[in-house]
Design an enzyme around this catalytic site. Structure first.
Site, PDB file in Angstrom:
ATOM      1  N   ASP A  58       0.854  -1.180   0.000  1.00 55.24           N
ATOM      2  CA  ASP A  58       0.000   0.000   0.000  1.00 55.24           C
ATOM      3  C   ASP A  58       0.895   1.236   0.000  1.00 55.24           C
ATOM      4  O   ASP A  58       2.106   1.133   0.240  1.00 55.24           O
ATOM      5  CB  ASP A  58      -0.897  -0.038   1.241  1.00 55.24           C
ATOM      6  CG  ASP A  58      -1.817   1.161   1.327  1.00 55.24           C
ATOM      7  OD1 ASP A  58      -2.338   1.575   0.284  1.00 55.24           O
ATOM      8  OD2 ASP A  58      -2.000   1.682   2.436  1.00 55.24           O
ATOM      9  N   THR A  66      -2.688   1.139  -4.526  1.00 49.36           N
ATOM     10  CA  THR A  66      -3.227   2.211  -3.695  1.00 49.36           C
ATOM     11  C   THR A  66      -4.568   2.685  -4.226  1.00 49.36           C
ATOM     12  O   THR A  66      -4.852   2.570  -5.424  1.00 49.36           O
ATOM     13  CB  THR A  66      -2.237   3.398  -3.639  1.00 49.36           C
ATOM     14  OG1 THR A  66      -2.802   4.456  -2.874  1.00 49.36           O
ATOM     15  CG2 THR A  66      -1.910   3.913  -5.033  1.00 49.36           C
ATOM     16  N   ASP A 122      -5.241   5.794  -3.985  1.00 47.62           N
ATOM     17  CA  ASP A 122      -4.978   7.217  -4.177  1.00 47.62           C
ATOM     18  C   ASP A 122      -4.942   7.582  -5.666  1.00 47.62           C
ATOM     19  O   ASP A 122      -4.933   6.713  -6.537  1.00 47.62           O
ATOM     20  CB  ASP A 122      -3.656   7.584  -3.521  1.00 47.62           C
ATOM     21  CG  ASP A 122      -3.707   8.972  -2.896  1.00 47.62           C
ATOM     22  OD1 ASP A 122      -4.551   9.762  -3.335  1.00 47.62           O
ATOM     23  OD2 ASP A 122      -2.918   9.243  -1.979  1.00 47.62           O
TER      24      ASP A 122
END
Length: 1154
Positions: free
Chosen positions: A414, A686, A688
């Site tokens: 991650d 991730t 993000d």
């Protein structure tokens, strides 16, 4: 006539729900709807209990026994034990039953204890206090008692106990702020909205008076999708219907921030929450070593059956003659004569199976279990993996996978909270080529006490443009001021040097930028009545009317605001990625700014460019009209907005650029580089944004300056078909591979002084869904998995962004199931990482800021990412070396043990006569030879820890199960057969018809068997001693103590030391053997002859073709002893010294002669 059902159907189609397959109806507060509504039909939903444990009190014994007997070895020993109970066999059932019972019991206790810890963690989670509104009052209850339809009150900094629909908030605009770090890894504040018709509710009585029902989709794991509607009944009027989306759904595991309290209704509870649905189901993980053990076991089982079959056939061939079938000294009973020959043959076959079954030692599995359990404490006791800040060290949640830490080929990590610290730091800004560097600000924490502004390459002029740049960053954002802060408190905080942040935002870098501007003299104060207020460096408040916000999206990679100044001037401020700003710029110092942006990007900083455009009133009115039309459109709203943004965001004047750093964890880059050198591929998974994740990858050295980035993103697949993009990327990497050479790893390419391209792949969640989608096309154009895998194999690093938790698990599963079947490791710190942690061969949780869900569900937990280096390169290396030696050694010593028994049958008429006494058969694997190998497998260090950390490439020596491959297995087996032949025939030919004791008595068969057994015990123990590199006092005590124990036990068992144990057939046998001088000579000679070939082979291999580990041993030895121990010449430089050392190394090679 009741038209309510028809009305509901029409409403559903109007709000776009025609594709619903199933739905659920939630009655808020469990109140029946008015009579005008549909009939009230209560539905049964699960409670809010979370279960991560594997067993219950009732199913522990049957389920655990089933799982244990799935192991081939356990099942085999159970069959042998039953055979010994059913038929008359040469050995007692206790010899198999007792060790089997011990193995099953120890394993069950260990697994039961580990599951009890998970039960304990579940209970603490399920018993958390929760506030529920009942009859107009707030009642405190436990989390697991929540039901769908309950109205819940959640206060600031509390975690949502289940999935909730927001009804009202303490904020007057009906919003609340939430952090979802434990779900998608994003630590930024997100804004959620209450139902418009209930947002004004302020008290429990008002909320409890609500009559409404929610109809929504059935539970599904997508965190970013929710479709529903709420019907609000007021008196006897028609219900008010409002649509519900993901912006109204508060997910379990998220935390309420910057909001006093909220009221919400539970829609999904327990294992139906989105967080729970993203948990991968638990399964029993098995290591590669265990799989190799099972494969070796099958081979030895075949050898065992072959031995039993050969002996059975030869027995009946031997007994074909009548005088051999029933000799005078062994008459059969009448029952035995009448038994059918097939039954007799089958019984004899089973008896031989029992006689030879010790070739597969049950004690090996006991020793392996004990080694794993005891060895796991070395991780927990490692002081270098203890974190002072957290006050915790590494944890081992399961010890079954210790050796798998030494076999990892892929690391899936991650980003947020794992590679980074979740802290954004404003580094600098560049305006017209001038660089401004405020003192470091990290999420509001001022890292330096000074307050002045440092300026690099400053030049006079451009004052107005600098101020305009600072104003642009104070206005172009979605930052909000904390609820408790006022303008006066912000001013006071500025002048007093207050170190806490006043701001919150869905984007942490926006907070860093606004905080940076505050330190540079321009402070954003608030948004009130649609006016943004900023405090300039002259302590004057400037007001700008916020007219429109053009929100950021990953395709445009920019955001804009349109504001009107107090003088009536219309300004469009825009900030975004350099690739999305520079093509739209018509003036400004582009080259100077671009050079600075490129320099910052090389350093791994996140860069944004800032531009502006002045709008005339007519231009503004036209832009406003276009935006309004696009926002109210019911069809293709997103596409129309994108087109409108594209038209408005043009003809910019470039102001400058900013640089923000998402601070990496300590030594994160060093850890990733070490993993690469060790031969592992590192993937970042991730949730993000792509830009954020890519910047982190550069900062952590996952991507390098020379890395050519290949994008497989939604933006590119909108321009080309997925099929074309995949094939283009595949051609690119294959073309480069043919140029630079096939199979060269990133470490090799970096070390070579050649201009080779290093590829890095970036893929997002939307594109991954298309790649993983099963083929529906007969031509096969829909199945892209193999092409995707081929691209990934040729990339040194892969970044997967915008991943849902379940997609992370799918990526791990995809790599696991590829044709190479590599060993995978997943590491993360949030609940969004649990799925991939459970899916990977080895799951590691980080005790970070995102809760302990990952640490609780992982196999191992560590405080920081940097500890992964020692976990794999040192502990993993040691564990694998130790257990590989343990497994091979156990099979070796049992071949040595049982093969003489097989040979003995040729000399006893295949009568199933044991060569060894029953006590020796039982205690050989339990007492005489188990403790030395157990200790070896716990403390052996063939290379020092410092060397392993200094030279990560040594990890490659043990990669792909190198020490348990078939060639190594065959070598150990052949060595065991060779030693067994030496034991048996050496003793047989040395004493054939000539062996007499001092009183002239000839040796008997028990003395012969004891002689063979004595040579056997000493040989296998000394073999382990020669393999030991790391000697401590406890090694000496256990190895020499085991040999001494064997001698003392034999004397005791023969009635010499303790005459009450004068066992009849072994009485005085051991003492009689030791009283013979030839017996002593034969023991020493046979031990030497047995050990010599292995010593010669290893010394020659080290001299001719040493491995990297052996070279490291030599270098380590030179650091401690710089001179040759034979002739004291430095580093063995002359030829005579090398050959003399080679000869003498036969005697002290294992004592590190070199």
């Amino acid at each position: 006539m009741d038209f309510s059902r028809l009305r509901r159907i029409i409403t559903r189609y109007c709000v776009g729900e025609e594709n619903w397959v199933g739905n659920r109806t939630v009655h808020i507060g469990h109140k029946e709807p008015p009579s005008c509504a549909e009939a009230y039909m209560p539905q049964d939903y699960p409670d809010n209990r979370i279960v991560s444990s594997k067993y219950t009190f009732w199913n522990f014994i049957p389920k655990n026994l089933f799982e244990q007997f799935r192991r081939i070895a356990n099942f085999y020993f159970l069959v042998i034990f039953l055979i010994q109970l059913i038929i008359d066999t040469p050995t007692s059932p206790i010899t198999s039953g007792l060790p089997l019972f011990f193995v099953i019991t120890v394993t069950a206790i260990k697994q039961g204890y580990e599951d009890w810890l998970r039960h304990k963690a579940d209970c603490s989670l399920n018993e958390c206090p929760v506030d529920v509104v009942e009859q107009g009052k707030v009642v405190r209850t436990q989390s697991h008692k929540l039901r769908v339809g309950d109205i819940v009150m959640v206060r600031e900094d509390e975690t949502f106990p289940c999935d909730l629909i927001l009804l009202s908030s303490s904020r007057y605009d009906g919003t609340c702020f939430v952090t979802t770090t434990s779900l998608d890894g994003e630590s930024s504040h997100k804004t959620y909205y209450a139902v418009p018709d209930t947002m004004a509710f302020r008290t429990e009585q008002e909320v409890d008076s609500l009559h409404a029902t929610i109809e929504c989709e059935q539970p599904q794991p997508d965190l970013y999708k929710f479709v529903g509607r709420v019907d609000i009944y007021k008196d006897k009027q028609e219900p008010v219907v409002r649509t519900l989306g993901a912006e109204n759904l508060l997910l379990r595991g998220a935390t309420l921030k910057n909001t006093g309290h909220i009221y919400a209704v539970a829609v999904y509870t327990g294992m139906e929450t989105k967080m729970a649905l993203n948990y991968q189901s638990k399964s029993q993980k098995r290591s590669a070593v265990e799989k190799s053990m099972n494969a070796f076991l099958v081979v030895y089982l075949c050898i065992l059956i072959s031995k039993a079959l050969i002996n059975t056939v030869l027995k009946y061939a031997w007994q074909w003659s009548p005088d051999r079938d029933e000799p005078w000294y062994n008459h059969r009973t009448e029952i035995e004569r009448q038994r059918h020959m097939v039954i007799r043959a089958f019984t004899d076959f089973l008896a031989f199976m029992v006689l030879f079954n010790y070739i597969i030692p049950v004690s090996m599995y006991v020793t392996v279990e004990m080694q794993k359990f005891l060895g796991s404490y070395f991780i927990a006791w490692d002081e270098e993996m203890f974190d002072e800040e957290l006050g915790q060290g590494a944890q081992v949640n399961t010890s079954d996978l210790n050796e798998e830490l030494g076999q990892v080929e892929y690391v899936f990590t991650d980003k947020t909270g794992t590679l980074t610290e979740n802290n954004m730091e404003f580094i600098e800004c560049c305006v017209d080529g001038n660089v401004y560097i405020p003192h470091a600000i990290c999420n509001g924490q001022i890292l330096s006490a000074a307050s002045s502004i440092d300026m690099i390459d400053s030049s006079p002029g451009g004052y107005r443009r600098v101020n305009l740049f600072f104003r642009a960053l104070c206005l172009c954002h979605t930052v909000q001021v904390k609820e408790e802060e006022t303008v006066e408190s912000i001013k006071r905080g500025i002048h007093q040097g207050k170190s806490t942040s006043f701001y919150i935002s869905s984007s942490p870098d926006e907070v860093a930028l606004v905080e940076g501007m505050k330190r540079l003299g321009y402070t954003y104060l608030r948004l009130k009545d649609n006016y943004m207020e900023i405090l300039n460096k002259d302590d004057e408040i400037e007001r700008f009317e916020l007219l429109h916000v053009l929100n950021f999206d990953s395709v445009r990679r920019r955001m804009s605001v349109i504001v009107r100044s107090s003088s009536g001037e219309y300004l469009l401020f825009c900030k975004g990625a350099d690739s999305s700003i520079f093509p739209r710029v018509v003036s400004g110092k582009v080259e100077q700014v671009k050079a600075r942006v490129e320099q910052n990007a090389v350093e791994g900083l996140r860069t944004l460019c800032v531009a502006y455009r002045r709008l005339s009133e007519s231009e503004y009115l036209e832009a406003s009209h276009r935006l309004t039309e696009a926002k109210i459109a019911l069809q293709d709203r997103e596409q129309r907005l994108a087109q409108t943004y594209d038209i408005i965001e043009r003809e910019f004047v470039l102001l400058g650029a900013t640089a923000v750093e998402d601070r990496l964890q300590e030594k994160a880059a060093d850890t990733i580089e070490s993993l690469h050198k060790a031969g592992m591929k590192v993937w970042v998974l991730t949730g993000d944004k792509m830009e954020t994740a890519a910047a982190t990858c550069y900062a952590s050295k996952l991507f390098r300056r020379s890395t050519q980035i290949l994008e497989l993103t939604k933006k590119r697949t909108e321009e080309q078909s997925l099929h074309d993009v995949l094939f283009d990327l595949n051609r690119t990497v294959l073309r480069q591979r043919s140029i630079s050479g096939y199979g060269l790893s990133r470490f090799v390419l970096i070390s070579l002084s050649v201009d080779c391209l290093d590829f890095g792949l970036i893929i997002d969640g939307a594109t991954l869904s298309g790649v993983l989608k099963p083929s529906q096309d007969s031509a096969g154009h829909g199945n892209y998995r193999e092409i995707f895998l081929e691209i990934c194999r040729n990339c040194s690093a892969v970044l997967c962004c915008r991943m849902a938790p379940l997609q992370k698990a799918q990526i791990v599963k995809l790599i696991k199931s590829s044709k190479e079947h590599p060993i995978t490791l997943a590491i993360g710190d949030g609940a969004n990482d649990v799925s991939m942690i459970l899916e990977a061969h080895v799951g590691i949780g980080i005790m970070g800021k995102e809760g302990r869900q990952a640490a609780r569900n992982s196999d191992y937990a560590i405080p920081k990412f940097k500890h992964l280096k020692k976990m794999l390169l040192v502990h993993g290396h040691y564990y694998y070396i130790r257990i590989a030696e343990l497994v091979q050694y156990f099979f070796y010593k049992n071949v040595c043990f049982i093969f003489p028994q097989f040979l003995y049958q040729f000399f006893c008429g295949f009568s199933q006569q044991p060569l060894y006494d029953t006590a020796y058969l039982t205690l050989y694997n339990i007492s005489f030879t188990s403790l030395p190998i157990l200790l070896y497998s716990l403390v052996e260090q063939h290379i020092t820890m410092e060397t392993l950390k200094r030279e990560p490439s040594l990890y490659r020596d043990i990669a792909k199960n190198a020490l348990l491959r078939w060639p190594a297995f065959l070598y150990w087996t052949c060595l065991g057969v060779f030693d067994a032949v030496i034991f048996f025939f050496g003793a047989y030919f040395l004493f054939d018809n000539t062996t007499f004791t001092s009183n002239g008595q000839m040796f008997g068969n028990w003395t012969f068997g004891t002689l063979v057994f004595t040579v056997l015990v000493f040989t296998v123990t000394l073999k382990l001693a020669l393999d030991t590199h790391h000697w401590t006092w406890i090694n000496h005590f256990v190895i020499w103590g085991s040999l001494l124990f064997y001698v003392i036990f034999s004397l005791l068992w023969g009635g010499i030391i303790w005459p009450f144990l004068n066992y009849q057939r072994m009485y005085y046998v051991f003492m009689q053997m030791l009283s013979s001088g030839p017996a002593w000579l034969s023991i020493i000679l046979l031990i030497t002859v047995s050990l010599l070939p292995d010593v010669i082979k290893k010394v020659l291999c080290r001299a001719v073709c040493p491995t990297a580990s052996e070279n490291a041993q030599v270098r380590s030895s030179h650091r401690r002893k710089p001179h040759c121990v034979v002739c004291a010449c430095a580093h063995l430089q002359n030829v005579a010294c090398k050959w003399s050392c080679l000869l003498l190394s036969f005697f002290f090679y294992y004592q590190k002669a070199f």
